[in-house]
Design a protein around this motif. Structure first.
Motif, PDB file in Angstrom:
ATOM      1  N   ALA A  24     -80.358 -70.174  83.029  1.00 22.73           N
ATOM      2  CA  ALA A  24     -81.423 -70.502  83.990  1.00 22.73           C
ATOM      3  C   ALA A  24     -80.858 -70.571  85.404  1.00 22.73           C
ATOM      4  CB  ALA A  24     -82.100 -71.811  83.598  1.00 22.73           C
ATOM      5  N   PHE A  25     -79.678 -71.153  85.552  1.00 21.49           N
ATOM      6  CA  PHE A  25     -79.000 -71.207  86.850  1.00 21.49           C
ATOM      7  C   PHE A  25     -78.733 -69.789  87.355  1.00 21.49           C
ATOM      8  CE2 PHE A  25     -74.712 -70.660  88.636  1.00 21.49           C
ATOM      9  CZ  PHE A  25     -74.882 -71.255  89.878  1.00 21.49           C
ATOM     10  N   LEU A  26     -78.184 -68.933  86.485  1.00 20.40           N
ATOM     11  CA  LEU A  26     -77.921 -67.547  86.875  1.00 20.40           C
ATOM     12  C   LEU A  26     -79.209 -66.851  87.308  1.00 20.40           C
ATOM     13  CD1 LEU A  26     -75.489 -66.403  84.024  1.00 20.40           C
ATOM     14  CD2 LEU A  26     -74.887 -66.933  86.393  1.00 20.40           C
ATOM     15  N   ASN A  27     -80.269 -67.008  86.530  1.00 23.63           N
ATOM     16  CA  ASN A  27     -81.549 -66.369  86.861  1.00 23.63           C
ATOM     17  C   ASN A  27     -82.044 -66.805  88.235  1.00 23.63           C
ATOM     18  OD1 ASN A  27     -81.584 -64.986  84.441  1.00 23.63           O
ATOM     19  ND2 ASN A  27     -82.912 -66.477  83.415  1.00 23.63           N
ATOM     20  N   GLU A  28     -81.899 -68.086  88.544  1.00 26.32           N
ATOM     21  CA  GLU A  28     -82.306 -68.592  89.858  1.00 26.32           C
ATOM     22  C   GLU A  28     -81.488 -67.930  90.967  1.00 26.32           C
ATOM     23  OE1 GLU A  28     -82.767 -72.796  92.293  1.00 26.32           O
ATOM     24  OE2 GLU A  28     -81.632 -72.772  90.429  1.00 26.32           O
ATOM     25  N   GLN A  29     -80.186 -67.806  90.748  1.00 27.06           N
ATOM     26  CA  GLN A  29     -79.325 -67.219  91.777  1.00 27.06           C
ATOM     27  C   GLN A  29     -79.598 -65.730  91.960  1.00 27.06           C
ATOM     28  OE1 GLN A  29     -77.724 -69.219  93.837  1.00 27.06           O
ATOM     29  NE2 GLN A  29     -78.582 -70.830  92.523  1.00 27.06           N
ATOM     30  N   TYR A  30     -79.925 -65.034  90.863  1.00 23.98           N
ATOM     31  CA  TYR A  30     -80.339 -63.633  90.989  1.00 23.98           C
ATOM     32  C   TYR A  30     -81.626 -63.536  91.804  1.00 23.98           C
ATOM     33  CZ  TYR A  30     -76.969 -61.534  87.736  1.00 23.98           C
ATOM     34  OH  TYR A  30     -75.833 -61.070  87.146  1.00 23.98           O
ATOM     35  N   ALA A  31     -82.585 -64.405  91.523  1.00 21.46           N
ATOM     36  CA  ALA A  31     -83.862 -64.387  92.238  1.00 21.46           C
ATOM     37  C   ALA A  31     -83.663 -64.650  93.730  1.00 21.46           C
ATOM     38  CB  ALA A  31     -84.823 -65.407  91.630  1.00 21.46           C
ATOM     39  N   LEU A  32     -82.679 -65.481  94.061  1.00 22.55           N
ATOM     40  CA  LEU A  32     -82.373 -65.787  95.464  1.00 22.55           C
ATOM     41  C   LEU A  32     -81.533 -64.696  96.131  1.00 22.55           C
ATOM     42  CD1 LEU A  32     -81.589 -69.593  95.055  1.00 22.55           C
ATOM     43  CD2 LEU A  32     -83.586 -68.588  96.198  1.00 22.55           C
ATOM     44  N   GLY A  33     -81.087 -63.721  95.356  1.00 23.01           N
ATOM     45  CA  GLY A  33     -80.292 -62.629  95.899  1.00 23.01           C
ATOM     46  C   GLY A  33     -78.817 -62.938  96.049  1.00 23.01           C
ATOM     47  N   HIS A  34     -78.342 -64.003  95.422  1.00 24.23           N
ATOM     48  CA  HIS A  34     -76.948 -64.421  95.573  1.00 24.23           C
ATOM     49  C   HIS A  34     -75.997 -63.727  94.601  1.00 24.23           C
ATOM     50  CE1 HIS A  34     -78.515 -68.469  97.300  1.00 24.23           C
ATOM     51  NE2 HIS A  34     -78.522 -67.507  98.199  1.00 24.23           N
ATOM     52  N   PHE A  35     -76.486 -63.320  93.442  1.00 25.36           N
ATOM     53  CA  PHE A  35     -75.632 -62.720  92.417  1.00 25.36           C
ATOM     54  C   PHE A  35     -76.059 -61.284  92.164  1.00 25.36           C
ATOM     55  CE2 PHE A  35     -74.682 -67.027  90.121  1.00 25.36           C
ATOM     56  CZ  PHE A  35     -73.938 -67.450  91.220  1.00 25.36           C
ATOM     57  N   LEU A  36     -75.069 -60.410  91.903  1.00 23.24           N
ATOM     58  CA  LEU A  36     -75.320 -58.993  91.671  1.00 23.24           C
ATOM     59  C   LEU A  36     -75.068 -58.571  90.234  1.00 23.24           C
ATOM     60  CD1 LEU A  36     -73.553 -57.637  94.867  1.00 23.24           C
ATOM     61  CD2 LEU A  36     -76.013 -57.960  94.507  1.00 23.24           C
ATOM     62  N   ALA A  37     -74.127 -59.237  89.562  1.00 20.25           N
ATOM     63  CA  ALA A  37     -73.793 -58.907  88.175  1.00 20.25           C
ATOM     64  C   ALA A  37     -73.074 -60.106  87.567  1.00 20.25           C
ATOM     65  CB  ALA A  37     -72.897 -57.673  88.104  1.00 20.25           C
ATOM     66  N   SER A  38     -73.189 -60.242  86.247  1.00 22.41           N
ATOM     67  CA  SER A  38     -72.489 -61.322  85.558  1.00 22.41           C
ATOM     68  C   SER A  38     -72.350 -60.966  84.094  1.00 22.41           C
ATOM     69  CB  SER A  38     -73.241 -62.654  85.708  1.00 22.41           C
ATOM     70  OG  SER A  38     -74.554 -62.556  85.187  1.00 22.41           O
ATOM     71  N   GLY A  39     -71.396 -61.605  83.438  1.00 18.36           N
ATOM     72  CA  GLY A  39     -71.222 -61.369  82.017  1.00 18.36           C
ATOM     73  C   GLY A  39     -70.028 -62.118  81.456  1.00 18.36           C
ATOM     74  N   ARG A  40     -69.911 -62.069  80.136  1.00 21.70           N
ATOM     75  CA  ARG A  40     -68.827 -62.737  79.424  1.00 21.70           C
ATOM     76  C   ARG A  40     -67.542 -61.937  79.518  1.00 21.70           C
ATOM     77  NH1 ARG A  40     -71.878 -64.015  73.701  1.00 21.70           N
ATOM     78  NH2 ARG A  40     -73.254 -65.629  74.525  1.00 21.70           N
ATOM     79  N   LYS A  41     -66.424 -62.654  79.466  1.00 18.49           N
ATOM     80  CA  LYS A  41     -65.135 -62.000  79.284  1.00 18.49           C
ATOM     81  C   LYS A  41     -64.996 -61.645  77.805  1.00 18.49           C
ATOM     82  CE  LYS A  41     -62.712 -64.827  82.718  1.00 18.49           C
ATOM     83  NZ  LYS A  41     -61.605 -65.797  82.873  1.00 18.49           N
ATOM     84  N   ALA A  42     -64.176 -60.646  77.532  1.00 18.66           N
ATOM     85  CA  ALA A  42     -63.882 -60.281  76.148  1.00 18.66           C
ATOM     86  C   ALA A  42     -62.362 -60.317  75.985  1.00 18.66           C
ATOM     87  CB  ALA A  42     -64.427 -58.898  75.816  1.00 18.66           C
ATOM     88  N   PRO A  43     -61.853 -61.230  75.208  1.00 18.32           N
ATOM     89  CA  PRO A  43     -62.535 -62.182  74.331  1.00 18.32           C
ATOM     90  C   PRO A  43     -63.260 -63.254  75.145  1.00 18.32           C
ATOM     91  CG  PRO A  43     -60.183 -62.641  74.341  1.00 18.32           C
ATOM     92  CD  PRO A  43     -60.383 -61.383  75.142  1.00 18.32           C
TER      93      PRO A  43
END
Length: 96
Positions: A24-43
């Motif tokens: 939910a935090f990530l979604n908010e930051q995307y909506a505000l234009g602050h984040f461009l991409a995100s994801g888990r590390k592997a492993p």
């Protein structure tokens, strides 16, 4: 621009307890234009977020709102960089 490198400090069971709030935090930051991409590390030891926020101080304030940060789930490293070359789809990131 910043790369935010999250490293989990707890078990994955504890991470998963706060995962919905983190998303939910990530979604908010995307909506505000602050984040461009995100994801888990592997492993799955943490995650990476690409942010176009230009001020380290502003980004630190944003990160303080992340449930993973507020609940001691992850450590954060902020890596600032200046893109000089991108694919066509990301050309807006490069200063002309």
């Amino acid at each position: 621009m910043f790369i935010i490198d999250l490293t989990y400090k707890t078990t994955l069971e504890q991470v998963d307890q706060f995962l919905d709030e983190h998303i939910a935090f990530l979604n908010e930051q995307y909506a505000l234009g602050h984040f461009l991409a995100s994801g888990r590390k592997a492993p799955r030891t943490g995650g990476i977020i690409l942010s176009n926020v230009t001020s380290k101080r502003e980004l630190e304030g944003i990160i303080e709102k992340d449930p993973f940060k507020k609940n001691g789930i992850a450590d954060y490293e902020l890596i600032e960089f200046v893109p000089t070359k991108t694919c066509d789809e990301l050309s807006f990131l490069v200063d002309s």
